[in-house]
Scaffold this motif. Structure first.
Motif, PDB file in Angstrom:
ATOM      1  N   PRO A 323      22.101  19.660  34.266  1.00  0.00           N
ATOM      2  CA  PRO A 323      21.945  20.753  33.309  1.00  0.00           C
ATOM      3  C   PRO A 323      20.746  21.626  33.620  1.00  0.00           C
ATOM      4  N   ALA A 324      19.690  21.064  34.209  1.00  0.00           N
ATOM      5  CA  ALA A 324      18.477  21.836  34.460  1.00  0.00           C
ATOM      6  C   ALA A 324      18.693  22.890  35.536  1.00  0.00           C
ATOM      7  N   ASN A 325      19.284  22.481  36.682  1.00  0.00           N
ATOM      8  CA  ASN A 325      19.415  23.467  37.755  1.00  0.00           C
ATOM      9  C   ASN A 325      20.526  24.482  37.496  1.00  0.00           C
ATOM     10  N   MET A 326      21.255  24.330  36.374  1.00  0.00           N
ATOM     11  CA  MET A 326      22.232  25.350  36.007  1.00  0.00           C
ATOM     12  C   MET A 326      21.551  26.623  35.507  1.00  0.00           C
ATOM     13  N   LEU A 327      20.238  26.506  35.181  1.00  0.00           N
ATOM     14  CA  LEU A 327      19.515  27.669  34.684  1.00  0.00           C
ATOM     15  C   LEU A 327      19.009  28.554  35.803  1.00  0.00           C
ATOM     16  N   ASN A 328      19.114  28.110  37.027  1.00  0.00           N
ATOM     17  CA  ASN A 328      18.685  28.929  38.155  1.00  0.00           C
ATOM     18  C   ASN A 328      19.682  30.068  38.381  1.00  0.00           C
ATOM     19  N   THR A 329      19.157  31.180  38.878  1.00  0.00           N
ATOM     20  CA  THR A 329      20.038  32.320  39.152  1.00  0.00           C
ATOM     21  C   THR A 329      21.042  31.999  40.239  1.00  0.00           C
ATOM     22  N   SER A 330      20.698  31.071  41.093  1.00  0.00           N
ATOM     23  CA  SER A 330      21.618  30.713  42.168  1.00  0.00           C
ATOM     24  C   SER A 330      22.790  29.869  41.679  1.00  0.00           C
ATOM     25  N   ALA A 331      22.759  29.471  40.394  1.00  0.00           N
ATOM     26  CA  ALA A 331      23.825  28.628  39.858  1.00  0.00           C
ATOM     27  C   ALA A 331      25.039  29.438  39.405  1.00  0.00           C
ATOM     28  N   ARG A 332      24.924  30.760  39.476  1.00  0.00           N
ATOM     29  CA  ARG A 332      26.052  31.571  39.031  1.00  0.00           C
ATOM     30  C   ARG A 332      27.259  31.391  39.961  1.00  0.00           C
ATOM     31  N   SER A 333      28.435  31.399  39.351  1.00  0.00           N
ATOM     32  CA  SER A 333      29.659  31.269  40.140  1.00  0.00           C
ATOM     33  C   SER A 333      30.747  32.155  39.528  1.00  0.00           C
ATOM     34  N   TRP A 334      31.622  32.629  40.375  1.00  0.00           N
ATOM     35  CA  TRP A 334      32.768  33.384  39.877  1.00  0.00           C
ATOM     36  C   TRP A 334      33.957  33.181  40.810  1.00  0.00           C
ATOM     37  N   GLN A 335      35.123  33.446  40.257  1.00  0.00           N
ATOM     38  CA  GLN A 335      36.346  33.295  41.030  1.00  0.00           C
ATOM     39  C   GLN A 335      37.370  34.283  40.500  1.00  0.00           C
ATOM     40  N   ILE A 336      38.094  34.898  41.380  1.00  0.00           N
ATOM     41  CA  ILE A 336      39.194  35.775  40.992  1.00  0.00           C
ATOM     42  C   ILE A 336      40.357  35.514  41.928  1.00  0.00           C
ATOM     43  N   SER A 337      41.550  35.326  41.315  1.00  0.00           N
ATOM     44  CA  SER A 337      42.723  34.956  42.118  1.00  0.00           C
ATOM     45  C   SER A 337      43.914  35.797  41.679  1.00  0.00           C
ATOM     46  N   PRO A 338      44.075  36.980  42.228  1.00  0.00           N
ATOM     47  CA  PRO A 338      45.290  37.750  41.935  1.00  0.00           C
ATOM     48  C   PRO A 338      46.486  37.158  42.671  1.00  0.00           C
ATOM     49  N   GLN A 339      47.654  37.319  42.050  1.00  0.00           N
ATOM     50  CA  GLN A 339      48.877  36.782  42.658  1.00  0.00           C
ATOM     51  C   GLN A 339      49.982  37.818  42.538  1.00  0.00           C
ATOM     52  N   LEU A 340      50.647  38.084  43.606  1.00  0.00           N
ATOM     53  CA  LEU A 340      51.744  39.044  43.641  1.00  0.00           C
ATOM     54  C   LEU A 340      53.058  38.287  43.808  1.00  0.00           C
ATOM     55  N   THR A 341      54.008  38.585  42.909  1.00  0.00           N
ATOM     56  CA  THR A 341      55.336  37.983  42.989  1.00  0.00           C
ATOM     57  C   THR A 341      56.351  39.096  43.161  1.00  0.00           C
ATOM     58  N   VAL A 342      57.110  39.030  44.229  1.00  0.00           N
ATOM     59  CA  VAL A 342      58.097  40.066  44.531  1.00  0.00           C
ATOM     60  C   VAL A 342      59.490  39.448  44.489  1.00  0.00           C
ATOM     61  N   PRO A 343      60.383  39.988  43.642  1.00  0.00           N
ATOM     62  CA  PRO A 343      61.753  39.451  43.631  1.00  0.00           C
ATOM     63  C   PRO A 343      62.481  39.800  44.927  1.00  0.00           C
ATOM     64  N   ILE A 344      63.118  38.829  45.525  1.00  0.00           N
ATOM     65  CA  ILE A 344      63.843  39.056  46.778  1.00  0.00           C
ATOM     66  C   ILE A 344      65.335  38.811  46.572  1.00  0.00           C
ATOM     67  N   ILE A 345      65.680  37.584  46.254  1.00  0.00           N
ATOM     68  CA  ILE A 345      67.086  37.251  45.999  1.00  0.00           C
ATOM     69  C   ILE A 345      67.155  36.510  44.667  1.00  0.00           C
ATOM     70  N   ASP A 346      67.878  37.050  43.735  1.00  0.00           N
ATOM     71  CA  ASP A 346      68.073  36.362  42.444  1.00  0.00           C
ATOM     72  C   ASP A 346      69.545  36.156  42.137  1.00  0.00           C
ATOM     73  N   TRP A 347      70.405  36.433  43.144  1.00  0.00           N
ATOM     74  CA  TRP A 347      71.845  36.212  43.026  1.00  0.00           C
ATOM     75  C   TRP A 347      72.456  36.994  41.843  1.00  0.00           C
ATOM     76  N   GLY A 348      71.917  38.177  41.591  1.00  0.00           N
ATOM     77  CA  GLY A 348      72.487  39.049  40.560  1.00  0.00           C
ATOM     78  C   GLY A 348      71.997  38.785  39.152  1.00  0.00           C
ATOM     79  N   ARG A 349      71.009  37.893  39.004  1.00  0.00           N
ATOM     80  CA  ARG A 349      70.544  37.534  37.657  1.00  0.00           C
ATOM     81  C   ARG A 349      69.957  38.740  36.932  1.00  0.00           C
ATOM     82  N   ASN A 350      69.041  39.468  37.595  1.00  0.00           N
ATOM     83  CA  ASN A 350      68.402  40.603  36.935  1.00  0.00           C
ATOM     84  C   ASN A 350      69.399  41.696  36.573  1.00  0.00           C
ATOM     85  N   GLN A 351      70.352  41.961  37.467  1.00  0.00           N
ATOM     86  CA  GLN A 351      71.361  42.976  37.178  1.00  0.00           C
ATOM     87  C   GLN A 351      72.226  42.564  35.995  1.00  0.00           C
ATOM     88  N   ALA A 352      72.566  41.279  35.940  1.00  0.00           N
ATOM     89  CA  ALA A 352      73.363  40.790  34.812  1.00  0.00           C
ATOM     90  C   ALA A 352      72.586  40.932  33.508  1.00  0.00           C
TER      91      ALA A 352
END
Length: 463
Positions: A323-352
């Motif tokens: 808990p003590a060394n979490m107060l240091n400025t070097s303890a900062r952390s971040w993460q970002i994870s974008p995800q792209l999903t592209v429909p390719i084959i849905d066997w006509g589901r979306n059209q239906a």
């Protein structure tokens, strides 16, 4: 600084999500005549007449108030509105990134074989932060259209609740006036029974004195028993009608406190004619249009399924071995994870799915036109019935007067021995039929007014 730029990028993506693939809403063409007649300029529209002003009978006003407070159908409709409102809030919340706080402590032992110093190690890790678990960036308006669909469904549920209120008020009024009519029919049947009992006694005396035949005696007896049947029948109808009133108001009523009053059957004046545009203000028509708007929004959401989706997971916080060394400025952390999903084959589901959504819209267009046509028919029929019912009532009133005079003459001729008792019986039946028909037409005329008030959208205004 980097996280600030990431945040700015996320904000830009949110702004881009203004795109919508929903079709533009257009109110379907009206399939009824442009006008029901020349609109009245002196009488306010029915929807602007409060039900307390339209219905003049104080007993009926009390019953309607009780029904609006207690009726189970209306309470269910009101709860349905709140349920749909909550569903809309859920959909609306999906448009914005959910922010979660988290804190975790972990301890892990690494064996010597896995350590660079050939010694086993125990590592503690503390973390605290905030983050987005998973959020879809609504580039093509899928979530926004789902939110719009929920909003229109909410508006539709409000209109459905209003329709229930109009129907409830009209049903209470109809049951009340039917009870009033049954009371009048019962009173007429009782008076007829008493008069026929008196006639039977007179014929009995004449029969005992040899002045009347047994046939005349049995004819008088038959009419007496027929009147007794009518009394029992109308008494049963009266009891059933009062029970129906109690069910509508969801409260036990004391029948001795409710008396029919023929002097308080008037209504507020309704416009004789109105524009067909007035029909668009009826709750059932409004509900049908809201459902159509919801279907358009659903089409937009389904169309968005054909395009890529971008979802985002991110976190920002502090990470340390204590808990003590979490107060240091070097303890900062971040993460970002974008995800792209592209429909390719849905066997006509979306059209239906899109076909289903578009067909649902076409069905709702037809239903909207049906609701509008039914509204037109209700108003048109009741407007046309007004004059004919007045003519019927006046004719029956004249018929009653004429038949009573005919009965007087038949009784006089029978007493003078000029006619048989059969003529008296026919005259009595004519009088009774005319009086019963007069009461029935009075009820039909009353129903015409309350039905017209409801058909024109009256019953929502209150004071």
């Amino acid at each position: 600084m980097k996280f600030s730029r990431i945040t700015l990028t996320m904000g830009s993506l949110v702004l881009l999500s203004a795109c919508s693939l929903a079709p533009v809403h257009e109110t379907p063409d009206m399939s009824v005549a442009d006008r029901l007649g020349s609109a009245s300029t002196e009488t306010p529209p029915a929807r602007e007449i409060a039900w307390q002003d339209f219905y003049q009978n104080p007993q009926l006003k009390t019953l309607i108030s009780k029904a609006l407070s207690n009726n189970h159908d209306l309470r269910t409709a009101a709860l349905r509105v709140e349920q749909v409102r909550a569903q809309y809030r859920i959909r609306e919340a999906d448009r914005f990134p959910p922010l979660d706080g988290n804190a975790a402590i972990s301890r892990q032992r690494s064996p010597a074989a896995m350590s660079f110093v050939n010694n086993s190690q125990v590592v503690d890790q503390y973390s605290v932060g905030v983050g987005i678990a998973s959020w879809e960036i609504d580039i093509f308006g899928r979530i926004r259209n789902l939110s719009e669909q929920a909003l229109q469904e909410f508006f539709a549920s409000q209109s459905a609740r209003d329709s229930v209120q109009l129907s409830l008020i009209a049903e209470v009024a109809d049951t009340f006036y039917s009870w009033h009519s049954d009371t009048a029919q019962l009173k007429l049947a009782e008076n007829t029974r008493d008069a026929r009992a008196e006639s039977y006694q007179l014929i009995q005396q004449r029969f005992d004195n040899g002045l009347a035949s047994e046939l005349e005696l049995r004819q008088a007896e038959t009419l007496l028993h027929s009147a007794r049947v009518d009394v029992a029948r109308f008494q049963q109808q009266l009891n059933q009608r009062f029970t129906a009133l109690q069910l509508l108001v969801a409260e036990t009523l004391d029948s001795s406190d409710w008396q029919a009053d023929e002097t308080l059957l008037d209504f507020a004046e309704l416009p004789a004619d109105l524009d067909s545009e007035t029909l668009l203000q009826r709750p059932d028509v409004i509900e049908a249009e809201y459902r159509l708007k919801a279907a358009n929004a659903n089409i937009g959401a389904v169309r968005a399924e054909f395009f890529p989706r971008i979802s985002l997971t991110s976190s920002l916080g502090l990470l340390g071995t204590s808990p003590a060394n979490m107060l240091n400025t070097s303890a900062r952390s971040w993460q970002i994870s974008p995800q792209l999903t592209v429909p390719i084959i849905d066997w006509g589901r979306n059209q239906a799915q899109l076909d289903v959504a578009e067909l649902e819209r076409e069905i709702l267009i037809v239903q909207y036109q049906q609701v509008l046509e039914q509204a037109f028919k209700e108003v048109h029929d009741e407007l046309q019935a007004q004059q004919t019912l007045d003519d019927q009532l006046h004719a029956l009133q004249d018929l009653t007067l004429a038949s009573k005079r005919g009965l007087e003459l038949a009784e006089l001729r029978y007493e003078q021995g000029l006619d048989s008792y059969l003529e008296v019986l026919d005259a009595q039946r004519t009088v009774l039929d005319a009086q019963q028909s007069e009461i029935s037409v009075k009820l039909a005329r009353t129903r015409n007014q309350l039905t017209l008030y409801k058909a024109m959208g009256g019953g929502l205004m209150t004071h």
